[in-house]
Design a protein around this motif. Sequence first.
Motif, short mmCIF file in Angstrom:
data_model
loop_
_atom_site.label_atom_id
_atom_site.label_comp_id
_atom_site.label_asym_id
_atom_site.label_seq_id
_atom_site.Cartn_x
_atom_site.Cartn_y
_atom_site.Cartn_z
N THR A 1 31.62 -2.79 21.43
CA THR A 1 32.98 -3.24 21.12
C THR A 1 33.24 -3.37 19.62
N LYS A 2 32.32 -3.98 18.89
CA LYS A 2 32.55 -4.19 17.46
C LYS A 2 32.57 -2.85 16.72
N ASN A 3 31.62 -1.98 17.07
CA ASN A 3 31.63 -0.64 16.46
C ASN A 3 32.92 0.09 16.80
N ASN A 4 33.39 -0.07 18.02
CA ASN A 4 34.61 0.59 18.46
C ASN A 4 35.78 0.21 17.56
N HIS A 5 35.87 -1.06 17.19
CA HIS A 5 36.95 -1.50 16.30
C HIS A 5 36.83 -0.86 14.92
N LEU A 6 35.61 -0.77 14.39
CA LEU A 6 35.44 -0.16 13.07
C LEU A 6 35.79 1.32 13.09
N VAL A 7 35.36 2.02 14.14
CA VAL A 7 35.65 3.45 14.25
C VAL A 7 37.15 3.68 14.38
N ASN A 8 37.81 2.89 15.22
CA ASN A 8 39.25 3.05 15.40
C ASN A 8 40.03 2.64 14.15
N GLY A 9 39.52 1.64 13.42
CA GLY A 9 40.17 1.27 12.17
C GLY A 9 40.20 2.43 11.20
N THR A 10 39.06 3.14 11.09
CA THR A 10 38.97 4.29 10.21
C THR A 10 39.85 5.43 10.71
N TYR A 11 39.84 5.65 12.02
CA TYR A 11 40.62 6.76 12.60
C TYR A 11 42.11 6.58 12.37
N TRP A 12 42.64 5.41 12.68
CA TRP A 12 44.08 5.21 12.59
C TRP A 12 44.59 5.05 11.17
N LEU A 13 43.68 4.82 10.22
CA LEU A 13 44.11 4.74 8.82
C LEU A 13 44.68 6.09 8.36
N LYS A 14 44.12 7.18 8.86
CA LYS A 14 44.58 8.52 8.47
C LYS A 14 45.19 9.30 9.62
N GLY A 15 44.86 8.92 10.86
CA GLY A 15 45.34 9.70 12.00
C GLY A 15 44.70 11.08 12.02
N ARG A 16 45.35 12.00 12.72
CA ARG A 16 44.88 13.39 12.74
C ARG A 16 46.09 14.31 12.56
N PRO A 17 46.55 14.46 11.32
CA PRO A 17 47.75 15.28 11.07
C PRO A 17 47.65 16.69 11.64
#
Length: 210
Positions: free
Chosen positions: A154-170
């Motif tokens: 769960t904690k790793n999931n939050h860090l990974v998603n934090g990084t992902y949504w900061l830039k998205g996938r244009p």
Amino acid sequence: MTFRHDLSGLPVDFPAGLEIVSPELLARLARTDEAGVESVQEEIRSSWTSDKSFFERGFGTIALGEEGQIFGWCLTDWVIGSLCEIGIETFPSYRRKGWGKQMAAGTLLLAAQRGLTAAGWQCWSSNAGSIGTARATGFCEVASFPVRFGWCETKNNHLVNGTYWLKGRPDAGIPADPGRSAHHYAMALDVGWDWGGASWLYWNAACAHA
């Protein structure tokens, strides 16, 4: 996207410019192209439990220049029963020169010689180069589906998603969402989970909140 090859219509002769991956080959190439060898080793270790298990059941090819420089590799990600799946990488300087097709054809020929009956190939729908190489080598598309990405802890999931949504996938039409990114970073960092104090996580979190 998922593709499949029934291992028919393959070249009779092993494509020129390729060598079969072996411990001896990697040891020899390490003297001329250490970075390329490290890329091959990283790919093996990301898919197999050990180098030993790969060389017992897996196989693949490496494209080489005259001076021993590695142009790319094509390796089995797994081999189960009579089936396998392959992954491929052509290094940027050597792309669009036919090496991807050559390596894939050579690896498929090795699969047929080992008595396998089919090979699989997967890639993102945005990866036009991979799709083109698969089709040029004789793979046929069998499925296309959306992927939901997550992390089991769960904690790793939050860090990974934090990084992902900061830039998205244009490139895939997914815009950045700083608010969502900030939420995920807060959920992780507030409970003291920061991947060993990685400073870039705090920088990303600050950017998201800003």
